[in-house]
Design a protein around this motif. Structure first.
Motif, mmCIF file in Angstrom:
data_model
loop_
_atom_site.group_PDB
_atom_site.id
_atom_site.type_symbol
_atom_site.label_atom_id
_atom_site.label_comp_id
_atom_site.label_asym_id
_atom_site.label_seq_id
_atom_site.Cartn_x
_atom_site.Cartn_y
_atom_site.Cartn_z
ATOM 1 N N ASP A 16 0.890 -1.218 0.003
ATOM 2 C CA ASP A 16 0.019 -0.146 -0.036
ATOM 3 C C ASP A 16 0.792 1.297 0.118
ATOM 4 O OD1 ASP A 16 -2.334 -1.444 0.103
ATOM 5 O OD2 ASP A 16 -2.517 -1.604 2.210
ATOM 6 N N ALA A 17 2.203 1.155 0.034
ATOM 7 C CA ALA A 17 2.881 2.310 0.265
ATOM 8 C C ALA A 17 3.212 3.168 -1.225
ATOM 9 C CB ALA A 17 4.299 1.948 0.951
ATOM 10 N N PRO A 18 3.230 4.496 -1.162
ATOM 11 C CA PRO A 18 3.583 5.003 -2.540
ATOM 12 C C PRO A 18 4.846 4.184 -3.127
ATOM 13 C CG PRO A 18 2.756 6.493 -0.725
ATOM 14 C CD PRO A 18 3.232 5.236 -0.024
ATOM 15 N N VAL A 19 5.027 4.297 -4.129
ATOM 16 C CA VAL A 19 5.995 3.599 -4.988
ATOM 17 C C VAL A 19 6.665 4.540 -6.072
ATOM 18 C CG1 VAL A 19 4.954 2.218 -6.456
ATOM 19 C CG2 VAL A 19 7.161 1.738 -5.907
ATOM 20 N N ARG A 20 7.883 4.836 -6.282
ATOM 21 C CA ARG A 20 8.334 5.538 -7.282
ATOM 22 C C ARG A 20 9.745 4.734 -8.007
ATOM 23 N NH1 ARG A 20 12.588 9.975 -6.260
ATOM 24 N NH2 ARG A 20 12.648 9.652 -3.968
ATOM 25 N N GLU A 21 9.874 4.320 -9.180
ATOM 26 C CA GLU A 21 10.856 3.975 -9.913
ATOM 27 C C GLU A 21 12.045 4.942 -9.892
ATOM 28 O OE1 GLU A 21 11.234 0.746 -13.148
ATOM 29 O OE2 GLU A 21 11.001 2.517 -13.973
ATOM 30 N N LEU A 22 13.117 4.751 -9.341
ATOM 31 C CA LEU A 22 14.208 5.472 -9.154
ATOM 32 C C LEU A 22 15.156 5.288 -10.441
ATOM 33 C CD1 LEU A 22 15.492 5.224 -5.564
ATOM 34 C CD2 LEU A 22 14.107 6.856 -6.389
ATOM 35 N N PHE A 23 15.376 4.048 -10.750
ATOM 36 C CA PHE A 23 16.097 3.962 -12.085
ATOM 37 C C PHE A 23 15.373 2.563 -12.654
ATOM 38 C CE2 PHE A 23 18.986 5.706 -9.208
ATOM 39 C CZ PHE A 23 19.490 6.830 -9.592
ATOM 40 N N PRO A 24 15.641 2.420 -13.936
ATOM 41 C CA PRO A 24 15.010 1.131 -14.334
ATOM 42 C C PRO A 24 15.029 -0.261 -13.654
ATOM 43 C CG PRO A 24 16.134 2.224 -16.208
ATOM 44 C CD PRO A 24 16.388 2.789 -14.806
ATOM 45 N N GLY A 25 14.151 -0.735 -13.082
ATOM 46 C CA GLY A 25 14.303 -1.979 -12.228
ATOM 47 C C GLY A 25 14.421 -1.886 -10.943
ATOM 48 N N ILE A 26 14.410 -0.381 -10.361
ATOM 49 C CA ILE A 26 14.776 -0.062 -9.116
ATOM 50 C C ILE A 26 13.677 0.731 -8.408
ATOM 51 C CG2 ILE A 26 16.450 1.007 -7.264
ATOM 52 C CD1 ILE A 26 18.670 0.484 -9.209
ATOM 53 N N ARG A 27 12.834 0.128 -7.362
ATOM 54 C CA ARG A 27 11.850 0.802 -6.826
ATOM 55 C C ARG A 27 11.839 1.249 -5.442
ATOM 56 N NH1 ARG A 27 11.214 -3.283 -9.977
ATOM 57 N NH2 ARG A 27 10.749 -4.760 -8.203
ATOM 58 N N ASN A 48 20.196 -7.877 -11.909
ATOM 59 C CA ASN A 48 21.038 -7.161 -13.023
ATOM 60 C C ASN A 48 20.738 -5.718 -13.067
ATOM 61 O OD1 ASN A 48 22.884 -9.472 -13.672
ATOM 62 N ND2 ASN A 48 20.955 -10.355 -14.686
ATOM 63 N N THR A 49 20.533 -4.931 -11.856
ATOM 64 C CA THR A 49 20.335 -3.583 -11.807
ATOM 65 C C THR A 49 21.513 -2.910 -11.023
ATOM 66 O OG1 THR A 49 18.718 -3.914 -10.043
ATOM 67 C CG2 THR A 49 17.812 -3.629 -12.125
ATOM 68 N N SER A 50 21.607 -1.690 -11.456
ATOM 69 C CA SER A 50 22.442 -0.865 -10.735
ATOM 70 C C SER A 50 21.990 0.558 -10.621
ATOM 71 C CB SER A 50 23.658 -0.957 -11.460
ATOM 72 O OG SER A 50 24.698 -0.210 -11.032
ATOM 73 N N TRP A 51 22.428 1.216 -9.521
ATOM 74 C CA TRP A 51 22.199 2.846 -9.375
ATOM 75 C C TRP A 51 22.891 3.342 -10.345
ATOM 76 C CZ3 TRP A 51 18.953 3.539 -5.179
ATOM 77 C CH2 TRP A 51 18.792 4.859 -4.789
ATOM 78 N N GLN A 52 22.345 4.452 -10.985
ATOM 79 C CA GLN A 52 22.902 5.294 -11.948
ATOM 80 C C GLN A 52 23.623 6.546 -11.278
ATOM 81 O OE1 GLN A 52 19.876 6.213 -14.968
ATOM 82 N NE2 GLN A 52 19.546 4.075 -15.259
ATOM 83 N N GLY A 53 24.817 6.404 -11.025
ATOM 84 C CA GLY A 53 25.753 7.214 -10.262
ATOM 85 C C GLY A 53 25.990 6.720 -8.974
#
Length: 109
Positions: A16-27, A48-53
């Motif tokens: 139920d928590a608000p969600v936002r996609e920070l980067f592709p595949g990272i929520r 196979n995801t990684s933070w951008q920066g």
């Protein structure tokens, strides 16, 4: 934010928590924000995801608990059940090869 509250307790669910996609595949799921700036989140990273920066911990520290999967901070792997304290001013590049779910707490915002 969907939260419930009694006299002393506040709670919310990841579903139920608000969600936002920070980067592709990272929520990022926002669970709670305190009046003093403290915050609690659940972060889900697909395989196979990684933070951008670079993720810099500012203004305060970051507390991480690996709920499931394997989290990598750019230097080493942390399996499920691991607690990590990253002091204010520290940095890393979050990534995962198998996917992971993290509980994040920012005691100072």
């Amino acid at each position: 934010m969907t939260t419930e509250q009694t006299e002393r307790y506040v709670w919310s669910t990841v579903q139920d928590a608000p969600v936002r996609e920070l980067f592709p595949g990272i929520r990022l799921h926002s669970l709670w924000k305190g009046g003093d700036g403290a915050k609690a989140y659940v972060l889900q990273m697909d395989p196979n995801t990684s933070w951008q920066g670079i993720d810099v911990h500012d203004p305060g520290p970051e507390e991480v608990f690996v709920v499931s999967g394997v989290f990598n901070d750019g230097d080493r792997d942390y399996p499920a059940g691991t607690f990590i304290h990253a002091p204010a001013g520290s940095s890393h590049v979050p990534r995962t090869t198998v996917g992971c779910t993290l509980f994040l707490f920012y005691p100072e915002g």
